[in-house]
Design an enzyme around this catalytic site. Structure first.
Site, PDB file in Angstrom:
ATOM      1  CG  ASP A 123      -1.874  -1.201   1.210  1.00  0.00           C
ATOM      2  OD1 ASP A 123      -2.119  -1.762   0.135  1.00  0.00           O
ATOM      3  OD2 ASP A 123      -2.328  -1.597   2.303  1.00  0.00           O
ATOM      4  CD  GLU A 124       3.952   3.363   2.369  1.00  0.00           C
ATOM      5  OE1 GLU A 124       3.929   4.367   1.639  1.00  0.00           O
ATOM      6  OE2 GLU A 124       3.866   3.428   3.609  1.00  0.00           O
TER       7      GLU A 124
END
Lengths: 290, 290, 290, 290
Positions: free
Chosen positions: C232-233
């Protein structure tokens, strides 16, 4: 890039022909101008090519704006080009026309005061005295020019005299509740922006929020557009909306709509001042800005 | 609260009079019905009071819907009330009318298939054969009823026959490119929803995206509304917009606009099915839902 | 312009130096290529210049893609340029990874079926059998590759084998509820897009809607981003939101959020396929599309 | 309804029990009070029932607020109710805390000046002298209370003294760049609103726009929330966003974000002043307003 360099903008339109872009970029290259932001739009319907190029001079010597201009001018003729070169450090001069409502005026003045746009405001003109204190507080000359049916043309002549005297680049109708004459609309072609308090083409004319109330719409909005002689028909620059529902009275719609009016107007002004807006017949080309 | 209990909804409108609310809440209280969600709207213009009350029976015995109905009915007369009591576990029966475009239909069917609304779909009717495969895949009967100028009324009679036969609660025109007759509009009063592909009242009639292109608007949108005999004039339920700019062709506007059409339509259907929408003359009262 | 001509796109990035734009435009000019849409971005922080030029060949003869490539390649070295030239008529090959949720998959398939993007879909891969029927209906091969803790790497190897075999241009994780290994993330660098069901960087990790419920936020959203080894980065491509309020349960947030997930994802796919997205460290440059 | 009648609002919460609503509506009915707007929310998680009822007295005599209060108070105990009855004609007294940024303050003052909310502003407090002229122009007392590390608690004591002396109903931190002590947070529980310049829970703490720039997000936003002792963790009232892209510098994000800050804050103030906001643990219940 050294951002202390002066920023220039070359804008314009030409016929949709091979070579115009090569001309633009080539001229800039030969003048050691680094073009870091380019927008173009080719309108297939009318075969016109619109361009906006933002650049810095990055050579060691002195930038010759004149040399760039003359080199570009010569060759641009072959492309049926209309163009403008502008040093963005020179602020635009805005004349603002208002009546009694201050929400749009206040938003413009706040951004002016805090440096959000690069503008000067040499005159605020109103047919009412109400907003003089706000102008005074910002040290801006306020011209109270009342209107009656008889004096309408005379008043407009005075408005025009001020616009000319201060050499306005842009005239903003910030909820100016008067219809301009065809003659003044023509004189201000492409450099007067109005805010209409509806999402055009819905609800033209008077009392759009009352019309919206009668219709029971679920969104209200505002439209900033260039002024044209046909009322509320000029080329659209920005439009914004807010959701509403059955609980809104006409007064509630007016209050909510104001949040769209002022934002649509200040964004249109910023886009215009940054030379991102182009007239294209009854429409606009608006290159994205912030 | 025990959410396994059956959910009921009491909806309606009455004259704007003291006592109606006390009647509603009092009846529910005496029947041991816990009202956990209440919406009301008092329309000052027409002196009508609208209400929607969602409740569970929380007593130890058996809930007598009949007793509640009869007690309420008796007293509601004094308030000029129209009302309805509904067991929300009973799904609404939707009949969908389409032509060739499938984006709205597909979105409705997806939500139907995944249980997003509490509905049954006993029939999809189209004047074209194109969407039969999509209906088949969802095991929904598809009626292909072609239209010619000569057969229009005959075709409508068949449509009406199906609507009656399946006992439809709601008819949805999911981009059905046909104008219904005044007679059918009247028969479907308050239970037919259309999606129009513009932000009404802007761009009524045919080819709204092409109209929007010509006008050079900066937003496109869609409007879900109850069908009325005046084309594109029915009471508005939902409206949605998306920003666009000068780079959009008519085809680009159509593609972007579809994202608003399908969402505006499925949300209107959900609001209707949950009994959150009320006709109020040429407008609606729509209590908020999800 | 004759729009029947093939459309090409030249994309890339270079050092922020005078001359690169002149090179691009000059090469196109000399090859009689009319560049009608140009986007550029100069990132001051990293001194990188990004460009995307859409053009047609408008000469009378035959366009030599090879000649353009070789002429450009030679000179581009001096500008530390990475670039790509692509014939837009060739569709991108997408491989889609899913688990059980079908809302994103269905939206992609609907747009694929109706020609909204120029793609082929040679494979849908899932760790569950549930969505096979949907794939079948679209005549797309469906690979059911279950995962257990023990078989995770083996399963990934099979996924990778399919991606290679079909020569995928882009891998889309359309709510694929599995974390990819660092190794696979590295192999898919810049050509795998994930949809995360929150407005990143808020609510990373599992059950973001439940986190949002606990926090009591007034907006839910979704983020489409390139896959990176840090969960999720990855670099963000698109983000969308919808307003919510206290009446939403976690299930209500999930339902509303889905409307943002599918739209954020399909828009990211379209932007990528049209070569409008560029990786720029941990961020993206995304030139505007429709 | 005669809208010249005084408007009252009964707000509160109780246990989720049958009877509380009957009590509320029954009391109002017996006092000839017409309740035209009712909002309720039943929180299943905590078994609390929230209510807001807006009503007019419509009897022929004199409305006895005392009688209503005492009758309601007696019986409300059985429902573990906390409640408040308020005559909406009495303006709330706001104390505003600011530092140097004026965009939020100016928007509040504009709406105050034009009657958009029913408030008085007995004091503006700042740790800087900069905004005195703006306060003066609105004839509002301005207290310049500078802060150093040593004088922080002393300064806070002075702030608190002013809040008490003017009997403030609400304290608004309109970009006040100081963290309040736990003690002051506790004293202001439920009646102090802060605006944080990010979409919480993303980008807590200092320089959120710089964090947003580093992350490369595609939306910026603002969050108005009740002040709690955990920084940027208080119950959220309103959140707004604006789309951004890679071309925004941190300064560009700041400028765009301000349009969300001021609107999120003034809307939160209006919702609070109209008694539409309720604390519910670490979250809020916010009934819809305009």
């Amino acid at each position: 890039m050294d951002t202390n360099k002066k920023t220039y903008i070359l804008t314009g339109s030409s016929g949709s022909k091979l070579g115009v872009l090569d001309l633009i970029i080539g001229c800039l290259y030969r003048h050691e101008c680094y073009a870091y932001e380019i927008h173009t739009f080719d309108d297939n319907d009318v075969e016109r090519f619109f361009f906006r190029v933002e650049f810095h001079y990055i050579g060691d010597g002195e930038f010759s704006e004149e040399s760039l201009r003359s080199q570009f001018a010569d060759r641009a003729k072959a492309f049926d080009a209309e163009w403008d070169l502008r040093d963005l450090s020179i602020p635009d001069k805005l004349v603002i026309l208002v009546s009694k409502y201050d929400h749009c005026l206040e938003d413009i003045l706040h951004r002016y005061r805090t440096g959000a746009f690069n503008i000067e405001i040499p005159a605020i003109i109103s047919n009412h005295p109400d907003l003089k204190a706000l102008a005074d507080w910002h040290n801006i000359p306020y011209y109270h020019l009342p209107i009656t049916e008889e004096t309408k043309l005379q008043q407009e002549a005075e408005v025009w005299e001020i616009i000319q005297r201060v050499d306005a680049d842009l005239v903003v109708l910030a909820r100016y509740m008067q219809v301009l004459s065809d003659d003044l609309c023509r004189k201000l072609h492409g450099r007067a922006i109005n805010i209409h308090h509806s999402l055009l083409p819905g609800f033209k004319g008077a009392k759009p929020y009352h019309q919206a109330y009668e219709k029971g719409v679920k969104l209200v909005g505002a439209t900033a557009h260039y002024v044209s002689k046909d009322l509320d028909e000029g080329p659209i620059i920005t439009q914004l909306v807010e959701p509403v529902d059955h609980t809104y009275t006409p007064e509630g719609l007016i209050a909510k709509g104001r949040d769209t009016e002022r934002l649509a107007l200040v964004r249109a002004i910023k886009l215009h001042v940054e030379r991102r807006c182009f007239l294209n017949g009854s429409k606009t080309v608006v290159f994205p800005g912030h």
